[in-house]
Motif scaffolding. Structure first.
Motif, PDB file in Angstrom:
ATOM      1  N   VAL A  33     -10.773  -3.688   3.128  1.00 52.80           N
ATOM      2  CA  VAL A  33     -11.100  -2.322   2.710  1.00 52.80           C
ATOM      3  C   VAL A  33     -12.128  -1.710   3.653  1.00 52.80           C
ATOM      4  CG1 VAL A  33     -12.092  -0.893   0.880  1.00 52.80           C
ATOM      5  CG2 VAL A  33     -10.585  -2.803   0.293  1.00 52.80           C
ATOM      6  N   GLU A  34     -13.165  -2.463   3.971  1.00 52.20           N
ATOM      7  CA  GLU A  34     -14.207  -1.957   4.858  1.00 52.20           C
ATOM      8  C   GLU A  34     -13.667  -1.665   6.252  1.00 52.20           C
ATOM      9  OE1 GLU A  34     -17.312  -0.856   4.225  1.00 52.20           O
ATOM     10  OE2 GLU A  34     -16.505  -1.109   2.203  1.00 52.20           O
ATOM     11  N   ALA A  56       0.830  -1.211   0.000  1.00 51.83           N
ATOM     12  CA  ALA A  56       0.000   0.000   0.000  1.00 51.83           C
ATOM     13  C   ALA A  56       0.862   1.258   0.000  1.00 51.83           C
ATOM     14  CB  ALA A  56      -0.916   0.003   1.217  1.00 51.83           C
ATOM     15  N   ALA A  57       0.296   2.331  -0.540  1.00 48.97           N
ATOM     16  CA  ALA A  57       0.950   3.645  -0.528  1.00 48.97           C
ATOM     17  C   ALA A  57      -0.058   4.666  -0.029  1.00 48.97           C
ATOM     18  CB  ALA A  57       1.438   4.018  -1.923  1.00 48.97           C
ATOM     19  N   VAL A 115     -10.064   5.923   0.447  1.00 49.57           N
ATOM     20  CA  VAL A 115      -9.404   4.642   0.209  1.00 49.57           C
ATOM     21  C   VAL A 115      -9.658   4.266  -1.239  1.00 49.57           C
ATOM     22  CG1 VAL A 115      -9.254   2.213   0.870  1.00 49.57           C
ATOM     23  CG2 VAL A 115      -9.717   3.958   2.610  1.00 49.57           C
ATOM     24  N   GLU A 116      -8.591   4.177  -2.016  1.00 51.14           N
ATOM     25  CA  GLU A 116      -8.702   3.924  -3.445  1.00 51.14           C
ATOM     26  C   GLU A 116      -8.042   2.590  -3.792  1.00 51.14           C
ATOM     27  OE1 GLU A 116     -10.448   5.941  -5.251  1.00 51.14           O
ATOM     28  OE2 GLU A 116     -10.616   7.601  -3.809  1.00 51.14           O
ATOM     29  N   ILE A 117      -8.521   1.981  -4.864  1.00 49.84           N
ATOM     30  CA  ILE A 117      -7.984   0.693  -5.323  1.00 49.84           C
ATOM     31  C   ILE A 117      -7.578   0.822  -6.779  1.00 49.84           C
ATOM     32  CG2 ILE A 117      -8.525  -1.743  -5.742  1.00 49.84           C
ATOM     33  CD1 ILE A 117     -10.543  -1.529  -3.426  1.00 49.84           C
ATOM     34  N   LEU A 138      -3.875   4.152  -1.011  1.00 46.33           N
ATOM     35  CA  LEU A 138      -3.999   3.449  -2.284  1.00 46.33           C
ATOM     36  C   LEU A 138      -3.654   1.976  -2.095  1.00 46.33           C
ATOM     37  CD1 LEU A 138      -4.560   3.592  -5.308  1.00 46.33           C
ATOM     38  CD2 LEU A 138      -2.148   4.182  -5.654  1.00 46.33           C
ATOM     39  N   LEU A 139      -4.606   1.110  -2.457  1.00 50.53           N
ATOM     40  CA  LEU A 139      -4.472  -0.324  -2.251  1.00 50.53           C
ATOM     41  C   LEU A 139      -4.494  -1.061  -3.581  1.00 50.53           C
ATOM     42  CD1 LEU A 139      -7.064  -0.659   0.659  1.00 50.53           C
ATOM     43  CD2 LEU A 139      -4.581  -0.445   0.878  1.00 50.53           C
TER      44      LEU A 139
END
Length: 226
Positions: free
Chosen positions: A79-80, A61-62, A95-97, A69-70
């Motif tokens: 994520v939840e 992750a960053a 939280v982005e993927i 960012l995942l």
């Protein structure tokens, strides 16, 4: 504050954890004593989790103060859990993927609140990453190595890099990330992969337990904690 620490005997703590100014993600296997020490050193709230059923949070992750960012392999419940943690803290953090072939985002992205450097391995995703972080984003290397996140540590105050970074490269990185301090060196008794052995924000630094006194002085100076 700067402290030396092993995570269950492991000095490569940077591959296992991720921190920003307000929150820190740690692997599930850490003890409450470890969590308490991390919380005190970094002055953040702490959440224990896995990423893609792995404890390698720092490699996968960053993040900066506004975005985590995942990789696409992350589990929905992970994520939840992170989103719920952020909501409980009342933080404005998204939280982005991103779905990329190389999922080790933490090894391939170096980011703070002012700039972003990504590996050439992510060059095809530059526009997407730039939009996600909403920051000036460059494609490059650290000391000619593609793993930019593994070979440097950046906060909103300072930058510490692989010891073979040239002075003009260091200057360009300092300008990209808009930091006041910068320097280069090693961690954990000579490891040049400094990102693998350091967790840092502007309030504190944790270094791997093998890190020597002279290395700590270099790290403190470069990240502006002296």
């Amino acid at each position: 504050m700067i402290i030396r620490k092993y995570f269950s005997g492991i000095p490569n703590i940077g591959v296992l954890a991720l921190t920003t100014e307000e929150l820190t993600l740690l692997p599930l296997f850490l003890s409450e004593k470890d969590v308490s020490e991390v919380k005190e050193a970094l002055k953040t709230e702490v959440f224990k989790t896995n990423i893609a059923n792995s404890s390698l949070i720092g490699s996968l992750a960053a993040a900066n103060s506004r975005v985590i960012l995942l990789p696409g392999i992350v589990e929905d419940e992970e994520v939840e859990g992170i989103k719920n943690f952020i909501r409980e803290l009342g933080l404005d953090v998204s939280v982005e993927i991103i779905n990329v072939k190389n999922t080790a985002l933490g090894n391939l992205i170096l980011v703070n609140d002012y700039g972003c450097l990504i590996s050439k391995e992510l060059e095809d995703f530059k526009k997407e990453i730039e939009d996600i972080f909403n920051l000036p984003t460059e494609v490059g290397t650290i000391a000619d190595l593609p793993t930019v996140g593994s070979n440097a540590v950046v906060t909103n105050k300072g930058l510490f890099t692989h010891p073979l970074v040239e002075e003009d490269e260091l200057k360009a990185l300092k300008e990209l990330f808009k930091v006041e301090y910068c320097g280069k060196g090693t961690v954990n008794k000579g490891s040049t992969s400094v990102g693998s052995g350091i967790i840092a924000n502007t309030k504190g630094i944790i270094v791997g337990g093998d890190t020597t006194g002279p290395e700590i002085l270099q790290i403190e100076d470069a990240l502006g904690l002296i």
